[in-house]
Design a protein around this motif. Structure first.
Motif, PDB file in Angstrom:
ATOM      1  N   TRP A 195       3.080   0.590 -11.097  1.00 18.89           N
ATOM      2  CA  TRP A 195       1.796   0.689 -11.782  1.00 18.89           C
ATOM      3  C   TRP A 195       1.679  -0.523 -12.691  1.00 18.89           C
ATOM      4  N   LYS A 251     -10.040  -5.130  -0.189  1.00 13.64           N
ATOM      5  CA  LYS A 251      -9.231  -3.918  -0.044  1.00 13.64           C
ATOM      6  C   LYS A 251      -8.018  -3.970  -0.960  1.00 13.64           C
ATOM      7  N   TYR A 284      -4.441   6.421   2.506  1.00 12.17           N
ATOM      8  CA  TYR A 284      -4.545   5.465   1.405  1.00 12.17           C
ATOM      9  C   TYR A 284      -5.310   6.073   0.231  1.00 12.17           C
ATOM     10  N   ASP A 285      -6.407   6.782   0.523  1.00 13.05           N
ATOM     11  CA  ASP A 285      -7.198   7.389  -0.547  1.00 13.05           C
ATOM     12  C   ASP A 285      -6.398   8.465  -1.277  1.00 13.05           C
ATOM     13  N   SER A 308       0.805  -1.219   0.000  1.00 17.37           N
ATOM     14  CA  SER A 308       0.000   0.000   0.000  1.00 17.37           C
ATOM     15  C   SER A 308       0.838   1.268   0.000  1.00 17.37           C
ATOM     16  N   SER A 335      -7.178   0.976  -8.375  1.00 21.65           N
ATOM     17  CA  SER A 335      -7.188   2.424  -8.188  1.00 21.65           C
ATOM     18  C   SER A 335      -6.230   3.129  -9.145  1.00 21.65           C
ATOM     19  N   ARG A 378      -3.944   6.457  -3.451  1.00 28.42           N
ATOM     20  CA  ARG A 378      -4.637   5.638  -4.458  1.00 28.42           C
ATOM     21  C   ARG A 378      -5.150   6.485  -5.608  1.00 28.42           C
ATOM     22  N   TYR A 379      -5.665   7.669  -5.281  1.00 26.23           N
ATOM     23  CA  TYR A 379      -6.239   8.548  -6.294  1.00 26.23           C
ATOM     24  C   TYR A 379      -5.264   9.637  -6.746  1.00 26.23           C
ATOM     25  N   PHE A 414      -7.223  -1.404  -4.101  1.00 25.98           N
ATOM     26  CA  PHE A 414      -5.937  -0.753  -4.363  1.00 25.98           C
ATOM     27  C   PHE A 414      -5.460  -1.065  -5.773  1.00 25.98           C
ATOM     28  N   ASN A 415      -5.541  -2.341  -6.125  1.00 27.97           N
ATOM     29  CA  ASN A 415      -5.058  -2.812  -7.418  1.00 27.97           C
ATOM     30  C   ASN A 415      -5.771  -2.129  -8.575  1.00 27.97           C
ATOM     31  N   LEU A 475      -3.657   5.012  -8.973  1.00 26.46           N
ATOM     32  CA  LEU A 475      -2.209   4.959  -8.773  1.00 26.46           C
ATOM     33  C   LEU A 475      -1.596   3.834  -9.586  1.00 26.46           C
ATOM     34  N   TYR A 476      -2.189   2.663  -9.525  1.00 27.97           N
ATOM     35  CA  TYR A 476      -1.672   1.488 -10.207  1.00 27.97           C
ATOM     36  C   TYR A 476      -2.370   1.238 -11.544  1.00 27.97           C
TER      37      TYR A 476
END
Length: 684
Positions: A277, A247, A582-583, A172, A254, A586-587, A251-252, A256-257
């Protein structure tokens, strides 16, 4: 094995014995002493796995190596160290007003490098010890006498969840990391452990969880002796594993990746190898996250047990009580997985969370930006500018936090905001005590105005000038104080009810699952159903429907607006849980990283001898209260930019590489130089 009592009472001494066993091998080459020969000394693996009870204790000891989100000590895991600091302090919700932490030294100052440990350390957070111990158990469990096949399968499943969770803790904040899928013996000679791609890392975690889920109990519901919730609170369950899977896949999927462009521009080695990514955007990743959420809720509908704590009445106090007991109560049915440490929570524990917050040095002080995320009590959005024009903040009709009414020489007050605000932020007018049994406020109120009983001069000094016969005012924002942003912290702090108790930290919860489900639904185009999931969470605290109360945003048809509202709801519902951080990453919300944050100055207003409303710089508690002066009910408020411990990124372009590099932490240069295949993250 009674997990809760074993961890908290220190009965996991066997783990310590195993971890300190000596070996004649060369120094370790990976992480936290991960690659190691089979231990020798007075306690050997043969001893540990020759006895069923020893093996159970060994597994329990691994639980003590999980991530725990409340800094409480100094001689402990890096992320638990009060001199390190929480991820929450890097968001727009909180400001840590103490320069003795890594938060200030490396993050606010912008001086973090690969020579320093970030807030979650790749090498000093017991990750690799936990992973190695779990693989050792898995490798040796078949040789243990006295365990039937079912218990062995369950213990292996728990061990796999422990590995998966520790991998997520790094995934994360670092991206792809080396995949360790067995316990090394120490006789391999050389080690090739290159970084896995971000997607390979996520798949590794999900595979472990998929293997574990069928052999885990859905819940420790007390229906049988071995499912007693009191003694097994904190063990991994199928519910917890399914929530963690959702969760990880969230993340996977979102931005970011899951994007058509790497966050740093795409040209760095880590980006070229897809370590940070996936190399493309694929809507199927969101569908997979959605399916994981649906699988969880389908099983919940079938098996039951977990539920949101509901209010006993439809009023503000009952809403607060339900929210509070939902996360803090050790037996709460909305906690899907929690972690704890063997340290007394209170004055008997020198470096406990309660003590450090109490003296101000560890106070994660809320900001106006966070306060503004909480809607009014009916669920309509709060907006400082618009609500000021409507007279809802200052003046005789001001009701920023409470609506006051005078009657018969006394004052009645009604909370005017989202009940979750009062359980996340300590605001002016909140009572000093909130009874945990009845859910009613008692005692006198917090005076967070200038020269008020509690705040004093932490935000602004008011010194009477004899020459001018006026007060000279000066902003102070005093560091290491409890209210120097004009607010106090209350989440997990609360008060004497948990003084000297073992505080758990919520790792996964049912309210988070509802909001993850909402996000996955929104990202896959089902906006109406997404709103319904958010409303499940909002209704618990008496808020009106999200779409109805935000009609101007057209949430049933505007996906971007709905995602933004879900992120705001997550901040309000999941305070102090790392999820805002995290948000943010992630974004890729570098705009959250770079915006100037603000505090609140509160002035008490009181009639003078001429009947004019003027500022009064005196406490109410004590002389005024004793002389029959009713509780202050009118206030004037100022916003001010935080300045005491400014963040260097507040003055930076959110689109600059110097900001974007902070989306993932740097690996330690010492690990990269060991040559086993670690490639540095972009910008570091």
């Amino acid at each position: 094995m009674k997990l809760y009592h074993t961890i908290t009472k220190g009965a996991a001494a066997l783990l310590t014995a195993v971890m300190v066993m000596t070996s004649c091998t060369d120094p370790v080459k990976f992480g936290d002493d991960f690659i190691e020969k089979q231990p020798g000394g007075t306690v050997t693996l043969d001893t540990v796995f020759s006895n069923a009870e020893y093996t159970r204790q060994f597994l329990t000891g691994i639980y003590a190596l999980q991530y725990y989100g409340l800094p409480f000590g100094s001689n402990t895991a890096h992320s638990q160290n009060c001199y390190t600091g929480k991820l929450d302090a890097l968001t727009d919700c909180y400001q840590l007003e103490w320069n003795g932490t890594s938060v200030y030294t490396y993050f606010y100052s912008g001086t973090l490098s690969a020579n320093n440990d970030p807030l979650i350390s790749f090498t000093r957070d017991y990750v690799w010890e936990a992973v190695r111990q779990a693989w050792l158990l898995i490798a040796n469990i078949d040789n243990v006498p006295g365990l039937d096949a079912s218990e062995k399968a369950n213990m292996v499943a728990q061990a796999k969840c422990l590995i998966a969770a520790r991998y997520f803790d790094l995934y994360s904040v670092y991206g792809g990391i080396p995949i360790v899928d067995h316990a090394f013996t120490g006789g391999e000679g050389t080690y090739e452990l290159p970084r896995a791609t971000a997607e390979e890392t996520a798949e590794f975690i999900v595979k472990l969880l998929d293997e574990a889920i069928p052999n885990l109990r859905w819940a420790y519901n007390g229906t049988t002796t071995d499912t007693d919730a009191t003694n097994n609170t904190g063990r991994w369950t199928a519910a917890g594993a399914m929530a963690l899977k959702a969760k990880v896949l969230l993340f996977n999927a979102s931005p970011l990746y899951n994007s058509d462009q790497g966050y740093y521009g795409g040209s760095t080695e880590a980006e070229q190898q897809h370590l940070v990514w996936h190399g493309n955007y694929d809507a199927a990743r969101w569908q997979r996250a959605l399916q994981a959420c649906q699988d969880f809720f389908n099983r919940l509908a079938s098996e039951g047990y977990y539920e949101l704590t509901q209010p006993t009445a439809r009023n503000a106090n009952a809403y607060r009580q339900a929210y509070r007991m939902g996360y803090i109560y050790q037996g709460s049915k909305e906690v899907l997985h929690s972690t704890r440490v063997a340290t007394v929570y209170g004055s008997q524990g020198t470096y406990s969370w309660w003590n450090w917050v109490g003296i101000g040095r560890n106070s994660y002080l809320p900001t106006i930006e966070y306060m503004s995320m909480f809607p009014w009590s009916d669920g309509t959005p709060f907006d400082w500018e618009a609500d000021s024009l409507r007279g809802r903040i200052t003046g005789s009709n001001g009701r920023l936090f409470y609506q006051y009414k005078e009657y018969r020489g006394s004052i009645s007050k009604t909370p005017t905001r989202d009940p979750r605000l009062y359980e996340n932020i300590l605001v002016n007018g909140t009572t000093e005590t909130f009874d945990w049994t009845s859910g009613t406020p008692t005692g006198t109120t917090y005076e967070l105005w200038v020269n008020g009983y509690h705040e004093g001069m932490q935000v602004m000094s008011a010194t009477y000038n004899q020459a001018t016969q006026q007060y000279d005012l000066a902003l102070q924002e005093q560091p290491t104080q409890k209210y120097s942003t004009g607010f106090g912290v209350i989440k997990y702090y609360l008060g004497e009810e948990y003084h000297r108790k073992f505080m758990h930290w919520v790792y996964l919860s049912l309210d988070e699952m509802y909001l993850m489900y909402a996000e996955a639904l929104a990202q896959t185009g089902n906006l109406t159903e997404a709103i319904k999931q958010v409303d499940v969470v909002r209704s618990r605290v008496g808020l009106g429907g999200l779409s109805v109360r935000n009609a101007a945003l057209k949430l049933n048809e505007n996906k971007d607006n709905l995602i933004e509202e879900i992120l705001r709801e997550r901040a309000c519902e999941l305070g102090m849980s790392n999820n805002r951080y995290y948000d943010m990453i992630r974004y890729k919300r570098t705009d959250w990283m770079t915006k100037q944050l603000h505090g609140l100055v509160t002035f008490r207003m009181m009639k003078n001898s001429k009947g004019e409303m003027v500022r009064n710089y005196e406490p109410w508690k004590g002389t005024h209260q004793d002389n029959g002066i009713v509780e202050p009910s009118q206030f004037d408020y100022w916003r001010f930019p935080l300045f005491s411990l400014p963040r260097v990124m507040w003055k930076m372009d959110p689109n600059s590489p110097d900001v974007k590099k902070w989306l993932l932490f740097p690996f330690p240069i010492g690990e990269i130089n060991k040559g086993y295949g670690l490639i540095q993250n972009p910008g570091w």
